[in-house]
Design a protein around this motif. Structure first.
Motif, short mmCIF file in Angstrom:
data_model
loop_
_atom_site.label_atom_id
_atom_site.label_comp_id
_atom_site.label_asym_id
_atom_site.label_seq_id
_atom_site.Cartn_x
_atom_site.Cartn_y
_atom_site.Cartn_z
N ALA A 1 -4.09 4.68 10.63
CA ALA A 1 -4.85 5.78 10.06
C ALA A 1 -4.68 7.09 10.82
O ALA A 1 -5.04 8.15 10.30
N ARG B 1 -2.53 9.25 11.44
CA ARG B 1 -1.82 10.41 10.91
C ARG B 1 -2.31 10.82 9.53
O ARG B 1 -1.77 11.74 8.93
N LEU B 2 -3.31 10.13 9.02
CA LEU B 2 -3.77 10.44 7.66
C LEU B 2 -4.67 11.67 7.65
O LEU B 2 -5.21 12.05 8.69
N GLY C 1 -11.98 7.89 -0.14
CA GLY C 1 -11.20 7.25 0.92
C GLY C 1 -11.73 5.86 1.23
O GLY C 1 -10.97 4.91 1.40
N LEU D 1 -9.38 10.18 4.67
CA LEU D 1 -8.83 8.84 4.76
C LEU D 1 -8.95 8.31 6.19
O LEU D 1 -9.27 7.15 6.40
N ARG D 2 -8.69 9.20 7.14
CA ARG D 2 -8.78 8.79 8.54
C ARG D 2 -10.21 8.36 8.85
O ARG D 2 -10.45 7.31 9.43
#
Lengths: 871, 247
Positions: A462, A464-465, A780, A469-470
């Motif tokens: 996660a 790099r999201l 997300g 979303l992260r």
């Protein structure tokens, strides 16, 4: 347990306060219970058809059949074993004679039944015809009139609802038996399944006694229904036996007690894995809803704890939810299921076309189902209950967030179970479905144990999201205790759907698993089979076919033997093929494989021009495709009339053995002159367009089919071309199930996650996040749950799906081609595997995106304001 | 009002304090992140005594209250409730203690919304295994003492803030409990309702209960027999309040 009443009261009131959540849980538990109760009641409810009875009693006390020559016969209670002389000459008792030997005040009415050939406007039919007065009180209970009226005069008939066709509907006149007696259909009725249910029931006097064949107590061909003022006892039966009457008495049968009880329903070991899978699914489905309830009520739980509620009390209160919902949903569900089965009975009867045996609700099974519903409720409430009992009330009341006890699940146990389950699935492939289900269940439990570890693995991806979303991924990991059951629930559903989809698609791919999928004629051939059509109907069919075909395309005429009076003769042609048990029932041409025709038929059957065979045919020899059956240049066959009186007669013909190219499309071919010389007539039973002459285009075949269907419903038209498997129904059925399950469960789980993430959203709001960020976060969260679950689920569902697809044909299946030849589906035909890519795409791509979209759309975008809490 | 009712429900004070806290230390967390909520607090509350605890935010008031009633455990020191040392009790026994010896009242949201007022009050008794009818009779008796006799069958949502707090007090006292722990019980109320609640607490103390009240309103502290000032987890002052003047 102390406080159980208070706990139940809290649950009850809370259920009423949060109506939507309550309804959701009730449906999630109640619906499976209702479905199971419905199916069990509908399948197990109708009692067994009394298969030893030849004719339904209705309101009669006994059924008698007899002739003066049968005096001193002996019989068993069912009149299945009767000592009688099946000689030719019988002098049946008259009604008056029977009345005199019965108890004074007895009344009798005649009944007769037998297999009779009848002619409808669309061709011949053969079926059971009963001759009895349905208006008589004794007939009550053996039928239910659904249309028209009962026959009231000779020559009138009611047709069985199961046989209702345009050519056998009220208003149509049929012609029955060799004498072609006219029968006008005046009504439609559902008939009892006892004995051989009739196609038609006619008024007494409509058909001559001889139409029902010889007197036969085993068939109850011509007997009497008895209405007796007192029960007909075994002593009466013995007395009547002495006179020459075989008797089936209601009183004697009732006294004999029921037959050996047939096992009702599948055995425990067979059903256990399915019950377990169902239970797991319901528990995982309802679990998040209970968790949601606990979360909403965490303050309430803390208050109870402060007022002296021990952890056990809190567990009781949370479990009371499960008990309450489990009991309510199960009771209502079971009642609805049973009630629906009851209400659906007339519809089922209409669909079946017969009266079904009396419905007795299988209470034990239904109660077990309901009990499983309660167990599911309790199990689903268990995890939230344990969480409730462990929560720190001080932390809850002061608004501090508790650092939950996050475990990484039991990854080792999970891996062991997954490996063991997958291995077992591979081993069980091709075995009984129960084994596959059991090993799939083991894999499933392993995956459930592994889920927290899987969720943790997602977090690593996660980093790099984008933020929402992260955040969603990190939040999912931080609250693994909540995420894991949600993912497991969706995953279990996806596993089941994928497994069913793969099996289904594979079965389709391995197409000729079903008889109708095997070639019944040479590739490319167009054939029209209609052994029941009259010459007049054949003329119309022939001209309809000619209209659609280009000029000059020959139509191969296939004829078969009949008696001089036109009754089709079934030919038993010897065969030496291995594993072929003689198939004695009729094929589409009702010929047994002995075809009558000329050179073009021979060419079609042999798939080549063979001058030697043509010469043999012209010499009056039978051209036999299996030379091994020829003895001393002769072919010996047995001919049996398909209907009416007459035993089989042997026919010996000079024969020439000719092997066909390929499998060949008859057992033997003779010229029409040979039939005539031996005293038989012939009728057209099939028309064929030989693909060597003309390859009929599909569109032409469809037009011909439509035209023929307008002429008669008794003909089969088929173009022998391979058809691509049609998988749309897989997509529709499984797609709808997938959408409901995946979206529904993801939604509940997302609501849970969003509620728990509220403090974080408050913080985001405080530092200036736009309202849409909240939508994005919820989307997300939905995406993380749905995607993780469906990817894992699809992968896990492949193994049991393929294993179940390997369950090929387990025993040889024989079916008949229209030319009368048996084809055997070999055991263990190579299985095929196919993956329903559309379904997989739906599960892995479309549904997670839809879930995310739904999460975003249904979230209120207003960010919560930080609330002051009690300190 | 019930001022004239004799306090026959509670035993007469016998000199032994209802709760005795000795050298109580409470540390949240460990190592460098450790927070010392209480640093050696000793406090007795006797039957019939209303003790007010005052102090700035984070001074450890709520922690003191939580420890006094067995909701939280001290890191060091001892707490004795009606002579029983809490340190040695299992969580189940602590819960039992809260049902029988100590009752809590918080600032807000004290009642279970899905239960009627009488059922809320009866809850600790029912959890204790008392039959529903008997628990209800007891609850109605206590509700009468706090002036809510007629509202027993209403739901908390139908009540005013002051009425809700009275119901919470009734629940904290039901079942012969002698220690009432009130954490800012007037915090969410207007002045008038707040005054009423303090008067109820005073009456309960006069009737024989030991009341420990956390507040930051000097006005209300004035109703106490004694005021304890907490700062950074330590008692910095303890004085007999000027009850007479406030009343």
């Amino acid at each position: 347990m102390s406080g159980l009443r208070a706990s139940l009261r809290i649950s009850r009131r809370n259920a009423r306060r949060s109506k939507r959540r309550s309804a959701l849980i009730l449906v999630m538990i109640g619906l499976p219970v209702a479905l199971a109760a419905f199916v069990l009641t509908a399948v197990l409810g109708p009692g067994p058809v009394p298969d030893r009875q030849r004719y339904p009693f209705g309101q009669a006390d006994a059924l008698v059949i007899g002739a003066h020559e049968w005096a001193n016969l002996s019989q068993d209670a069912w009149a299945e074993e009767v000592s009688w002389e099946p000689g030719r000459k019988h002098t049946p008792f008259t009604g008056a004679e029977i009345t005199t030997v019965l108890a004074p005040g007895s009344r009798v009415i005649p009944v007769a039944q037998g297999n009779v050939r009848y002619l409808t406007p669309e061709g011949y039919g053969i079926g059971q015809i009963r001759q009895v007065d349905l208006r008589d009180p004794m007939s009550r209970g053996t039928f239910r009139l659904t249309d028209g009226r009962l026959p009231a005069a000779p020559g009138e008939a009611v047709v069985s609802a199961a046989m209702l066709r345009p050519d056998m509907a009220p208003g149509v006149t049929l012609f029955a038996g060799e004498a072609r007696r006219p029968l006008r259909v005046v009504g439609v009725a559902l008939f009892d399944l006892t004995g051989t249910p009739p196609d038609l029931t006619v008024f007494p006097g409509s058909l001559p006694d001889t139409a029902f064949g010889p007197m036969n107590p085993l068939l109850m061909s011509r007997g009497w229904l008895v209405d007796s003022p007192r029960p007909v006892t075994w002593a009466d039966v013995r007395r009547l036996n002495a006179r020459g009457l075989a008797v089936v008495s209601r009183a004697v049968l009732d006294g004999a007690g029921p037959d050996e009880p047939s096992p009702r329903g599948p055995s425990l070991p067979q059903s256990a894995p399915w019950v377990a899978i169902m239970l797991l699914e319901v528990v995982l489905l309802a679990g998040p809803a209970f968790a949601m309830g606990r979360l909403r009520r965490s303050r309430e739980f803390a208050l109870v704890a402060v007022q002296g509620g021990s952890p056990a009390h809190l567990r009781t209160i949370a479990l009371a939810d499960g008990l309450l919902f489990g009991v309510a949903a199960s009771v209502v569900g079971a009642a609805l299921g049973v009630g629906a089965a009851w209400l659906a009975r007339p519809a089922l009867e209409r669909r079946a076309g017969y009266l079904l045996p009396a419905l007795t609700v299988p209470w034990a099974v239904v109660a077990t189902t309901a009990a499983l519903g309660v167990v599911a409720g309790l199990l689903a409430a268990l995890a939230p209950a344990v969480a409730a009992s462990r929560a720190d009330p001080v932390a809850v009341l002061s608004g501090r967030r508790e650092r939950g006890r996050e475990r990484a699940g039991r990854p080792l146990l999970g891996i062991v179970l997954v490996v063991a389950g997958t291995a077992a699935t591979i081993v069980s492939g091709g075995h009984e479905l129960g084994w596959i289900a059991t090993s799939a269940l083991v894999t499933q439990l392993g995956l459930v144990a592994l889920t927290p570890a899987l969720v943790a693995a997602v977090a690593r991806l996660a980093a790099r999201l984008p933020l929402p979303l992260r955040f969603a991924a990190r939040d999912a990991v931080r609250n693994r205790g909540r995420t894991a059951p949600a993912v497991a629930a969706v995953m279990t559903a996806v596993v089941a759907l994928t497994a069913v989809g793969v099996t289904w698609q594979s079965r389709l791919a391995q197409k000729p698993a079903y008889a109708q999928d095997y070639p019944k004629a040479p590739a490319g051939a167009l054939w029209i089979a209609g052994p029941d059509l009259t010459p007049g109907l054949w003329d119309r069919v022939r001209s309809a076919v000619r209209e659609e075909l280009p000029g000059g395309v020959p139509l191969v005429e296939v004829r078969t033997l009949t008696s001089r009076s036109g009754v089709p003769m079934y030919a038993s042609v010897p065969d030496t093929a291995p594993n072929v048990s003689r198939v004695e029932w009729s094929d589409a041409s009702q010929s047994g494989g002995l075809l009558v025709g000329t050179d073009d038929l021979l060419r079609y059957v042999l798939r080549r021009d063979d001058p030697r065979a043509v010469a043999a045919l012209h010499e009056g020899k039978a051209v036999v495709l299996n030379p091994a059956v020829i003895r001393d240049g002769q072919l010996r066959i047995d001919l049996t009339p398909v209907a009416g009186p007459g035993d089989s007669v042997p026919l010996t013909l000079p024969a020439a053995g000719v092997r066909a190219n390929g499998e060949g499309w008859a057992r033997a071919v003779v010229a029409p002159e040979v039939a005539a010389k031996n005293g038989y007539a012939t009728v057209t039973t099939m028309l064929v367009v030989d693909p060597a002459d003309f390859r009929t285009p599909r569109a032409t075949a469809e037009r011909i089919t439509a035209k023929v269907e307008r002429i008669t419903g008794k003909a089969t038209v088929r173009l022998e071309v391979p058809e691509a498997p049609d998988d749309t129904i897989i997509l529709i059925v499984l797609g709808i199930a997938a959408a409901v399950l995946v979206l529904g469960m993801t939604f509940v789980a997302t609501m849970l996650a969003a509620a728990e993430a509220r403090p974080d959203l408050e913080t985001m709001s405080a530092v200036g996040a736009a309202p849409r960020v909240k939508r994005a976060v919820v989307a997300g969260q939905a995406l993380v749950i749905a995607l993780l679950a469906s990817v894992t689920g699809v992968l896990a569902g492949l193994a049991p799906g393929i294993a179940a697809a390997r369950q090929g044909v387990s025993h040889p299946v024989a079916f008949l081609r229209p030319d009368g030849v048996t084809t055997i589906v070999p055991v263990g035909a190579a299985p095929a595997f196919a993956i329903p890519w559309a379904l997989v795409g739906l599960l892995v791509v479309v549904l997670p995106l839809l879930a995310a979209l739904g999460g975003a759309v249904f979230t209120r975008s207003r960010l919560p304001l930080p609330r002051r809490r009690v300190t | 009002m019930t001022e004239n009712r004799s306090p026959d429900r509670l035993p007469a004070p016998d000199g032994e304090p209802v709760v005795r806290m000795t050298g109580v230390v409470r540390v949240h967390g460990e190592g460098t992140g450790a927070v010392h909520a209480l640093r050696g607090v000793s406090l007795d509350v006797a039957a019939g005594e209303l003790v007010a605890v005052m102090g700035p935010s984070g001074s450890g008031k709520s922690t003191l209250l939580n420890i006094a009633g067995g909701l939280d455990r001290p890191t060091e020191g001892s707490v004795a409730l009606e002579g029983r040392e809490l340190r040695d009790l299992a969580p189940k026994q602590l819960a039992e203690l809260r049902r029988r010896s100590a009752g809590y009242v918080f600032q807000d949201l004290n009642l279970v919304p899905s239960l009627t007022v009488a059922e809320n009050v009866a809850l600790p008794r029912e959890l204790d295994g008392v039959r529903t009818a008997k628990a209800r009779r007891e609850a109605l008796a206590v509700l009468e003492e706090v002036g809510l006799a007629d509202l027993g069958d209403r739901f908390p949502d139908d009540l005013s803030g002051g009425q809700r707090q009275r119901a919470a007090i009734a629940r904290a006292l039901v079942g012969e409990r002698r220690l009432l722990l009130a954490d800012e019980p007037t915090g969410a109320l207007d002045t008038r309702a707040g005054d009423e609640i303090i008067q109820v607490l005073r009456q309960r103390a006069d009737a024989g209960a030991a009341v420990l009240l956390v507040t930051h309103e000097p006005r209300y502290a004035a109703w106490a027999d004694r005021v304890v000032f907490l700062k950074d987890g330590q008692i910095v002052d303890s004085a007999a309040a000027g009850m007479e003047t406030a009343r």
